[in-house]
Design a protein around this motif. Structure first.
Motif, PDB file in Angstrom:
ATOM      1  N   ASP A  59       0.827  -1.217   0.000  1.00 24.30           N
ATOM      2  CA  ASP A  59       0.000   0.000   0.000  1.00 24.30           C
ATOM      3  C   ASP A  59       0.856   1.260   0.000  1.00 24.30           C
ATOM      4  O   ASP A  59       0.345   2.348  -0.298  1.00 24.30           O
ATOM      5  CB  ASP A  59      -0.916   0.032   1.233  1.00 24.30           C
ATOM      6  CG  ASP A  59      -2.076  -0.943   1.123  1.00 24.30           C
ATOM      7  OD1 ASP A  59      -2.340  -1.429  -0.006  1.00 24.30           O
ATOM      8  OD2 ASP A  59      -2.716  -1.223   2.155  1.00 24.30           O
ATOM      9  N   TYR A  60       2.139   1.118   0.340  1.00 23.22           N
ATOM     10  CA  TYR A  60       3.002   2.287   0.502  1.00 23.22           C
ATOM     11  C   TYR A  60       4.120   2.352  -0.525  1.00 23.22           C
ATOM     12  O   TYR A  60       4.718   3.407  -0.721  1.00 23.22           O
ATOM     13  CB  TYR A  60       3.583   2.302   1.920  1.00 23.22           C
ATOM     14  CG  TYR A  60       2.514   2.446   2.967  1.00 23.22           C
ATOM     15  CD1 TYR A  60       2.091   3.693   3.397  1.00 23.22           C
ATOM     16  CD2 TYR A  60       1.884   1.316   3.498  1.00 23.22           C
ATOM     17  CE1 TYR A  60       1.075   3.826   4.342  1.00 23.22           C
ATOM     18  CE2 TYR A  60       0.864   1.432   4.435  1.00 23.22           C
ATOM     19  CZ  TYR A  60       0.468   2.693   4.849  1.00 23.22           C
ATOM     20  OH  TYR A  60      -0.542   2.820   5.768  1.00 23.22           O
ATOM     21  N   SER A  61       4.413   1.233  -1.183  1.00 20.27           N
ATOM     22  CA  SER A  61       5.483   1.244  -2.182  1.00 20.27           C
ATOM     23  C   SER A  61       5.293   0.101  -3.172  1.00 20.27           C
ATOM     24  O   SER A  61       5.204  -1.062  -2.770  1.00 20.27           O
ATOM     25  CB  SER A  61       6.855   1.111  -1.518  1.00 20.27           C
ATOM     26  OG  SER A  61       7.872   0.973  -2.494  1.00 20.27           O
ATOM     27  N   GLU A  62       5.241   0.436  -4.465  1.00 18.46           N
ATOM     28  CA  GLU A  62       5.133  -0.618  -5.478  1.00 18.46           C
ATOM     29  C   GLU A  62       6.403  -1.460  -5.540  1.00 18.46           C
ATOM     30  O   GLU A  62       6.379  -2.596  -6.012  1.00 18.46           O
ATOM     31  CB  GLU A  62       4.842  -0.011  -6.848  1.00 18.46           C
ATOM     32  CG  GLU A  62       5.952   0.835  -7.419  1.00 18.46           C
ATOM     33  CD  GLU A  62       5.666   1.311  -8.831  1.00 18.46           C
ATOM     34  OE1 GLU A  62       6.587   1.894  -9.438  1.00 18.46           O
ATOM     35  OE2 GLU A  62       4.542   1.106  -9.325  1.00 18.46           O
ATOM     36  N   LYS A  63       7.520  -0.911  -5.037  1.00 19.15           N
ATOM     37  CA  LYS A  63       8.772  -1.658  -5.052  1.00 19.15           C
ATOM     38  C   LYS A  63       8.746  -2.839  -4.085  1.00 19.15           C
ATOM     39  O   LYS A  63       9.572  -3.741  -4.178  1.00 19.15           O
ATOM     40  CB  LYS A  63       9.950  -0.740  -4.728  1.00 19.15           C
ATOM     41  CG  LYS A  63      10.236   0.287  -5.812  1.00 19.15           C
ATOM     42  CD  LYS A  63      11.485   1.088  -5.519  1.00 19.15           C
ATOM     43  CE  LYS A  63      11.810   2.039  -6.674  1.00 19.15           C
ATOM     44  NZ  LYS A  63      13.063   2.788  -6.438  1.00 19.15           N
ATOM     45  N   LEU A  64       7.791  -2.824  -3.152  1.00 31.24           N
ATOM     46  CA  LEU A  64       7.679  -3.920  -2.186  1.00 31.24           C
ATOM     47  C   LEU A  64       6.628  -4.949  -2.602  1.00 31.24           C
ATOM     48  O   LEU A  64       6.302  -5.850  -1.832  1.00 31.24           O
ATOM     49  CB  LEU A  64       7.380  -3.362  -0.792  1.00 31.24           C
ATOM     50  CG  LEU A  64       8.509  -2.495  -0.205  1.00 31.24           C
ATOM     51  CD1 LEU A  64       8.098  -1.906   1.136  1.00 31.24           C
ATOM     52  CD2 LEU A  64       9.803  -3.298  -0.057  1.00 31.24           C
ATOM     53  N   ASP A  65       6.137  -4.817  -3.825  1.00 30.91           N
ATOM     54  CA  ASP A  65       5.235  -5.833  -4.371  1.00 30.91           C
ATOM     55  C   ASP A  65       6.078  -6.798  -5.199  1.00 30.91           C
ATOM     56  O   ASP A  65       6.129  -6.729  -6.422  1.00 30.91           O
ATOM     57  CB  ASP A  65       4.159  -5.184  -5.240  1.00 30.91           C
ATOM     58  CG  ASP A  65       3.078  -6.182  -5.642  1.00 30.91           C
ATOM     59  OD1 ASP A  65       3.066  -7.298  -5.072  1.00 30.91           O
ATOM     60  OD2 ASP A  65       2.259  -5.853  -6.514  1.00 30.91           O
ATOM     61  N   TYR A  66       6.745  -7.709  -4.485  1.00 27.82           N
ATOM     62  CA  TYR A  66       7.673  -8.634  -5.129  1.00 27.82           C
ATOM     63  C   TYR A  66       7.101 -10.050  -5.102  1.00 27.82           C
ATOM     64  O   TYR A  66       6.072 -10.315  -4.482  1.00 27.82           O
ATOM     65  CB  TYR A  66       9.041  -8.594  -4.442  1.00 27.82           C
ATOM     66  CG  TYR A  66       8.985  -8.726  -2.932  1.00 27.82           C
ATOM     67  CD1 TYR A  66       8.960  -9.972  -2.324  1.00 27.82           C
ATOM     68  CD2 TYR A  66       8.945  -7.594  -2.117  1.00 27.82           C
ATOM     69  CE1 TYR A  66       8.894 -10.103  -0.941  1.00 27.82           C
ATOM     70  CE2 TYR A  66       8.887  -7.716  -0.727  1.00 27.82           C
ATOM     71  CZ  TYR A  66       8.862  -8.963  -0.151  1.00 27.82           C
ATOM     72  OH  TYR A  66       8.796  -9.081   1.215  1.00 27.82           O
ATOM     73  N   TYR A  67       7.797 -10.965  -5.792  1.00 24.98           N
ATOM     74  CA  TYR A  67       7.320 -12.344  -5.907  1.00 24.98           C
ATOM     75  C   TYR A  67       7.785 -13.170  -4.708  1.00 24.98           C
ATOM     76  O   TYR A  67       8.976 -13.310  -4.456  1.00 24.98           O
ATOM     77  CB  TYR A  67       7.833 -12.982  -7.195  1.00 24.98           C
ATOM     78  CG  TYR A  67       7.364 -12.272  -8.436  1.00 24.98           C
ATOM     79  CD1 TYR A  67       6.000 -12.179  -8.729  1.00 24.98           C
ATOM     80  CD2 TYR A  67       8.263 -11.688  -9.323  1.00 24.98           C
ATOM     81  CE1 TYR A  67       5.558 -11.522  -9.874  1.00 24.98           C
ATOM     82  CE2 TYR A  67       7.824 -11.034 -10.467  1.00 24.98           C
ATOM     83  CZ  TYR A  67       6.475 -10.955 -10.736  1.00 24.98           C
ATOM     84  OH  TYR A  67       6.044 -10.303 -11.864  1.00 24.98           O
ATOM     85  N   THR A  68       6.816 -13.721  -3.994  1.00 28.26           N
ATOM     86  CA  THR A  68       7.133 -14.559  -2.846  1.00 28.26           C
ATOM     87  C   THR A  68       5.958 -15.496  -2.588  1.00 28.26           C
ATOM     88  O   THR A  68       4.852 -15.022  -2.333  1.00 28.26           O
ATOM     89  CB  THR A  68       7.457 -13.705  -1.604  1.00 28.26           C
ATOM     90  OG1 THR A  68       7.702 -14.564  -0.491  1.00 28.26           O
ATOM     91  CG2 THR A  68       6.353 -12.730  -1.220  1.00 28.26           C
ATOM     92  N   PRO A  69       6.142 -16.802  -2.754  1.00 37.93           N
ATOM     93  CA  PRO A  69       7.371 -17.496  -3.107  1.00 37.93           C
ATOM     94  C   PRO A  69       7.529 -17.674  -4.621  1.00 37.93           C
ATOM     95  O   PRO A  69       6.616 -17.374  -5.391  1.00 37.93           O
ATOM     96  CB  PRO A  69       7.209 -18.849  -2.419  1.00 37.93           C
ATOM     97  CG  PRO A  69       5.719 -19.079  -2.445  1.00 37.93           C
ATOM     98  CD  PRO A  69       5.079 -17.723  -2.320  1.00 37.93           C
ATOM     99  N   VAL A  70       8.699 -18.200  -5.002  1.00 35.96           N
ATOM    100  CA  VAL A  70       8.996 -18.531  -6.397  1.00 35.96           C
ATOM    101  C   VAL A  70       9.592 -19.932  -6.457  1.00 35.96           C
ATOM    102  O   VAL A  70      10.035 -20.475  -5.448  1.00 35.96           O
ATOM    103  CB  VAL A  70       9.982 -17.522  -7.030  1.00 35.96           C
ATOM    104  CG1 VAL A  70       9.390 -16.128  -7.076  1.00 35.96           C
ATOM    105  CG2 VAL A  70      11.330 -17.528  -6.295  1.00 35.96           C
ATOM    106  N   ILE A  71       9.586 -20.500  -7.649  1.00 35.18           N
ATOM    107  CA  ILE A  71      10.244 -21.792  -7.887  1.00 35.18           C
ATOM    108  C   ILE A  71      11.595 -21.519  -8.525  1.00 35.18           C
ATOM    109  O   ILE A  71      11.698 -20.739  -9.477  1.00 35.18           O
ATOM    110  CB  ILE A  71       9.394 -22.694  -8.797  1.00 35.18           C
ATOM    111  CG1 ILE A  71       8.041 -22.961  -8.138  1.00 35.18           C
ATOM    112  CG2 ILE A  71      10.119 -24.014  -9.079  1.00 35.18           C
ATOM    113  CD1 ILE A  71       7.076 -23.750  -8.997  1.00 35.18           C
TER     114      ILE A  71
END
Length: 332
Positions: free
Chosen positions: A213-225
């Motif tokens: 909600d505060y930074s698009e940079k913290l919308d990352y992929y978790t988890p991944v293969i």
């Protein structure tokens, strides 16, 4: 420069034995049935992040691709350790771990995003009235001792002109959220799809502060293969077949959350069945979300998060983001 994840130092040591294949090691084995034996190591104990894997195993999707997949738990060696050293073919990790590994010349590659958006956030009891990062002031955070936790908290608080100096940060190790609440911890970082759902089941009202909600940079992929560059180079068809089966597993879980949950419960009967079902109901829609297909990853997401990590002193050099992931093996 801050250092993070001492496990990655061990990872670098292990990576050197990646070319020393032993009898019974992954990549070139065939079972008695003529199936290629493959090892997949989880990041944690089985949960609904992993449902598609167990669906693929139960429904025979791996066998259809000519694979005999063994799902193993991580021990002292993490999934990143085992995949980098070729002691496992595939693993479950997260964008942060792959980013850090690659900036330390450890050739892990993310080959599919299990969940399309970051579903983690900071949870607190509703009675604490923590509804924004500014409310972290004067509170105690319980974490696992990674510098990234303080960096995220500080970056969110700066958005509201609040100071992390007014937050007490305690290392509570592997203590779970509900136990931490009984130890005078005010807020805690959780995956909502599991712990948040459990709080609902326990009728414990909580507030969530979502980093996204505060930074698009913290919308990352978790988890991944993940896999390693060597397997991609030497056995691309193995990677392609594995991801084809896994994609079918997650696509099934998206369309059939109740049946998929039951398959996970059957495979891992020690799990809380009601929690699995309610978690699956919430999470199935999150797997693909707004992506054109399950598993797809964007360069922008990898660059944004790596830039954030570098800006916050969590990496010693910038990431070559285009080498950290690939969509090459996803079914069309």
């Amino acid at each position: 420069m801050k250092k993070i994840f001492s496990l990655l130092i061990c990872l670098g040591l292990l990576a050197g034995c990646g070319n020393n294949e032993q009898e019974g090691s992954p990549n070139n084995n065939e079972s008695n049935e003529g199936l290629e034996k493959v090892k997949l190591v989880l990041d944690w104990t089985p949960n609904t992040n992993h449902t598609g894997l167990y669906v693929a195993q139960d429904k025979g999707f791996f066998e259809e691709e000519g694979l005999d997949v063994e799902i193993i738990m991580p021990g002292e060696a993490t999934a990143e350790n085992l995949v980098a050293s070729a002691q496992a073919d595939f693993g479950i990790s997260y964008q942060e771990g792959v980013t850090l590994a690659r900036t330390q010349d450890i050739p892990l590659v993310s080959i599919a995003a299990i969940i399309q958006h970051n579903t983690s956030g900071f949870a607190s009891l509703k009675e604490q009235n923590i509804t924004s990062p500014k409310d972290f002031e004067g509170k105690t955070y319980g974490g696992w001792g990674s510098p990234i936790e303080a960096a995220v908290i500080e970056s969110l608080m700066k958005k509201e002109k609040a100071s992390i100096d007014k937050v007490e940060i305690l290392n509570v190790g592997n203590t779970d959220f509900f136990t931490a609440l009984q130890q005078n911890i005010d807020f805690f970082w959780i995956y909502y799809g599991w712990t948040g759902i459990e709080a609902e089941m326990r009728e414990i009202p909580i507030n969530m502060v979502w980093p996204t909600d505060y930074s698009e940079k913290l919308d990352y992929y978790t988890p991944v293969i993940i896999t390693n560059e060597e397997l991609i180079s030497d056995n691309p068809e193995t990677v392609r077949k594995f991801i084809a089966a896994v994609a079918k597993g997650y696509e099934f879980a998206i369309k059939n959350p109740e049946e998929a949950a039951n398959l996970l419960i059957d495979a891992v009967p020690e799990l809380d069945a009601e929690l699995v079902r309610k978690s699956q109901e919430w999470l199935s829609a999150k797997y693909q979300d707004d992506a054109p297909r399950w598993g797809e990853q964007k360069l922008e997401v990898w660059k944004n998060y790596a830039d954030w990590m570098f800006e916050n002193g969590l990496m010693e050099k910038e990431l070559e983001a285009e080498k950290a992931f690939t969509n090459e093996f996803l079914p069309e």
